[in-house]
Write an enzyme that holds these catalytic residues in place. Structure first.
Site, PDB file in Angstrom:
ATOM      1  N   ASP A  49       0.868  -1.173   0.000  1.00 15.49           N
ATOM      2  CA  ASP A  49       0.000   0.000   0.000  1.00 15.49           C
ATOM      3  C   ASP A  49       0.912   1.233   0.000  1.00 15.49           C
ATOM      4  O   ASP A  49       2.108   1.131   0.310  1.00 15.49           O
ATOM      5  CB  ASP A  49      -0.874  -0.074   1.261  1.00 15.49           C
ATOM      6  CG  ASP A  49      -1.606   1.218   1.520  1.00 15.49           C
ATOM      7  OD1 ASP A  49      -2.416   1.615   0.660  1.00 15.49           O
ATOM      8  OD2 ASP A  49      -1.371   1.847   2.584  1.00 15.49           O
ATOM      9  N   ASP A  51      -0.104   5.118   0.970  1.00 11.82           N
ATOM     10  CA  ASP A  51      -0.272   6.102   2.047  1.00 11.82           C
ATOM     11  C   ASP A  51      -0.208   5.443   3.423  1.00 11.82           C
ATOM     12  O   ASP A  51      -0.950   4.502   3.708  1.00 11.82           O
ATOM     13  CB  ASP A  51      -1.642   6.795   1.925  1.00 11.82           C
ATOM     14  CG  ASP A  51      -1.741   7.646   0.663  1.00 11.82           C
ATOM     15  OD1 ASP A  51      -0.838   8.452   0.427  1.00 11.82           O
ATOM     16  OD2 ASP A  51      -2.724   7.475  -0.076  1.00 11.82           O
ATOM     17  N   GLU A  93     -16.060   6.321   6.149  1.00  8.19           N
ATOM     18  CA  GLU A  93     -15.034   5.325   5.775  1.00  8.19           C
ATOM     19  C   GLU A  93     -14.523   4.580   7.002  1.00  8.19           C
ATOM     20  O   GLU A  93     -14.324   3.355   6.971  1.00  8.19           O
ATOM     21  CB  GLU A  93     -13.858   6.041   5.084  1.00  8.19           C
ATOM     22  CG  GLU A  93     -12.705   5.116   4.713  1.00  8.19           C
ATOM     23  CD  GLU A  93     -11.404   5.845   4.315  1.00  8.19           C
ATOM     24  OE1 GLU A  93     -11.359   7.084   4.324  1.00  8.19           O
ATOM     25  OE2 GLU A  93     -10.432   5.135   4.036  1.00  8.19           O
ATOM     26  N   SER A 161      -2.808   1.303  -4.566  1.00  5.89           N
ATOM     27  CA  SER A 161      -3.423   2.373  -3.778  1.00  5.89           C
ATOM     28  C   SER A 161      -4.781   2.778  -4.315  1.00  5.89           C
ATOM     29  O   SER A 161      -5.000   2.774  -5.529  1.00  5.89           O
ATOM     30  CB  SER A 161      -2.494   3.590  -3.795  1.00  5.89           C
ATOM     31  OG  SER A 161      -3.134   4.703  -3.224  1.00  5.89           O
ATOM     32  N   ALA A 162      -5.664   3.161  -3.415  1.00  8.10           N
ATOM     33  CA  ALA A 162      -6.948   3.730  -3.809  1.00  8.10           C
ATOM     34  C   ALA A 162      -6.822   5.236  -4.039  1.00  8.10           C
ATOM     35  O   ALA A 162      -7.799   5.928  -4.264  1.00  8.10           O
ATOM     36  CB  ALA A 162      -8.000   3.445  -2.740  1.00  8.10           C
ATOM     37  N   LYS A 211     -10.104  -2.844  -3.292  1.00  9.83           N
ATOM     38  CA  LYS A 211      -8.700  -3.086  -3.643  1.00  9.83           C
ATOM     39  C   LYS A 211      -8.463  -4.561  -3.970  1.00  9.83           C
ATOM     40  O   LYS A 211      -7.648  -4.885  -4.803  1.00  9.83           O
ATOM     41  CB  LYS A 211      -7.792  -2.670  -2.482  1.00  9.83           C
ATOM     42  CG  LYS A 211      -7.328  -1.245  -2.553  1.00  9.83           C
ATOM     43  CD  LYS A 211      -6.554  -0.901  -1.300  1.00  9.83           C
ATOM     44  CE  LYS A 211      -5.220  -0.282  -1.607  1.00  9.83           C
ATOM     45  NZ  LYS A 211      -4.470   0.058  -0.377  1.00  9.83           N
ATOM     46  N   ASP A 250      -1.280  -0.705   5.923  1.00  9.44           N
ATOM     47  CA  ASP A 250      -1.535  -0.054   7.207  1.00  9.44           C
ATOM     48  C   ASP A 250      -2.993  -0.180   7.636  1.00  9.44           C
ATOM     49  O   ASP A 250      -3.380   0.358   8.667  1.00  9.44           O
ATOM     50  CB  ASP A 250      -1.105   1.424   7.187  1.00  9.44           C
ATOM     51  CG  ASP A 250      -2.026   2.294   6.363  1.00  9.44           C
ATOM     52  OD1 ASP A 250      -2.509   1.826   5.307  1.00  9.44           O
ATOM     53  OD2 ASP A 250      -2.268   3.445   6.750  1.00  9.44           O
TER      54      ASP A 250
END
Ligand code: TMP
Length: 308
Positions: A49, A51, A93, A161-162, A211, A250
């Protein structure tokens, strides 16, 4: 960490806690490491991932920005509109109370609206470059050494990554000062017209809750013979054959990044950046190794030197 001793009591009896790191099942981890080591680097791939995993959560006491968060469109009305969406949707979220189907719809809505605002607001590639140069974003210490080591061993790294691929790649360019043949970014990718203005996004939107569905698309364009386009591997059989996966994330949802890959061994490494007290048990249950306190990539580098 001062938290470690008081949390140890609730852990699985095998869990090993050293300052800043927790290992759920040291014996199982050793078994996985031995299996990966004996299959050799040619069977290893890394899926990471971006971020809060490759990047620091805190930078000199300030929250590090994300690929979305750093973007200044050069149009304050649109920046404010995207910020308002963040303030509405981000609490949804992270809410534990919304059923997953409902949350998935909300996340689709958020990504669609944000992407729409970026197009409508006339985002340019120059604004991306400027935003990255003015941003508060930094790779964890040891990331460059990790990438260099993996590049030498011919191990591919998929950054999944999104967020926004074009911004992530600009961060790589500006903060790493060199490119890596073995790194491929799979994220939402922009289409610019000849004047450098954003006109569309490519392909299906990747948001935080899908994802995993993209795991196979993600593997698709990766070349396994770095640097030699004539020997590229369009059907990916080589990458699909890399059945030993090192996954870095994360969020517990990041574990889905390897869904769809038929891996034999997976070592999952989690960075627990926040809510340590409430989340540690869940992270330890989900990941093989958990790094606390926004730690460096040093432990992961040491691990890969033992594996490859
Ligand atoms: P990821 O980097 O973990 O894959 O997730 C992307 C993050 O981007 C996710 O936590 C929500 C955030 N985000 C924004 O900050 N602004 C936005 O406009 C959107 C759509 C997402």
């Amino acid at each position: 960490s001062s938290l470690a001793p008081c949390l140890r009591g609730s852990m699985n009896p095998k869990t090993m806690m050293a300052p800043g790191v927790a290992v759920r099942d040291p014996e199982l981890l050793e078994k996985k490491k031995a299996a990966i080591r004996s299959a050799g680097p040619v069977n290893v791939q890394v899926i990471a991932d971006f971020d809060g995993t490759l990047t620091k959560y805190w930078i000199n006491g300030i929250r590090g920005q994300t690929s979305h968060g750093l973007l200044q469109q050069g149009n304050q009305v649109y920046d404010a509109k995207r910020q308002a969406l963040y303030e509405y949707y981000h609490p949804l979220e992270i809410s534990p109370d919304i059923p997953i189907e409902e949350k998935t719809k909300l996340m689709e809505e958020w990504w669609e609206k944000t992407h729409g605002l970026l197009i409508e607001g006339g985002l340019t590639y120059d604004a991306i470059k400027r935003s990255v140069s003015e941003s508060t974003i930094a790779f964890r210490d040891g990331v460059v050494e990790l990438f260099e080591f993996l590049e030498k061993r011919g191990v591919p790294v998929l950054v999944f990554s999104a967020g926004l691929a074009d911004i992530i790649e600009e961060v790589f360019r500006q903060k790493l000062h060199r490119s890596f043949e073995n790194i491929k970014v799979v994220s939402n990718r922009m289409v610019f017209d000849e004047t450098g203005r954003l006109i569309a996004f490519k392909g299906k939107t990747i948001h935080v809750l899908n994802k995993n569905e993209h795991a196979l698309d993600m593997a698709a364009p990766v070349h396994d013979n770095f640097g030699d386009p004539n020997e590229s591997d369009p059907d990916n059989s080589l990458v699909k054959k890399r059945t030993n996966v090192l996954l870095l994330g994360d969020h517990i949802g990041d574990l889905g990044m390897s869904d769809g890959l038929n891996y034999e061994n997976r070592v999952a490494i989690g960075f627990l950046n926040t809510n340590t007290e409430t989340s540690l048990q869940n992270y330890v249950d989900a990941f093989d190794i958990v790094y606390l306190n926004d730690g460096s990539m040093g432990g992961v580098l040491e691990l890969v030197t033992q594996l490859c």
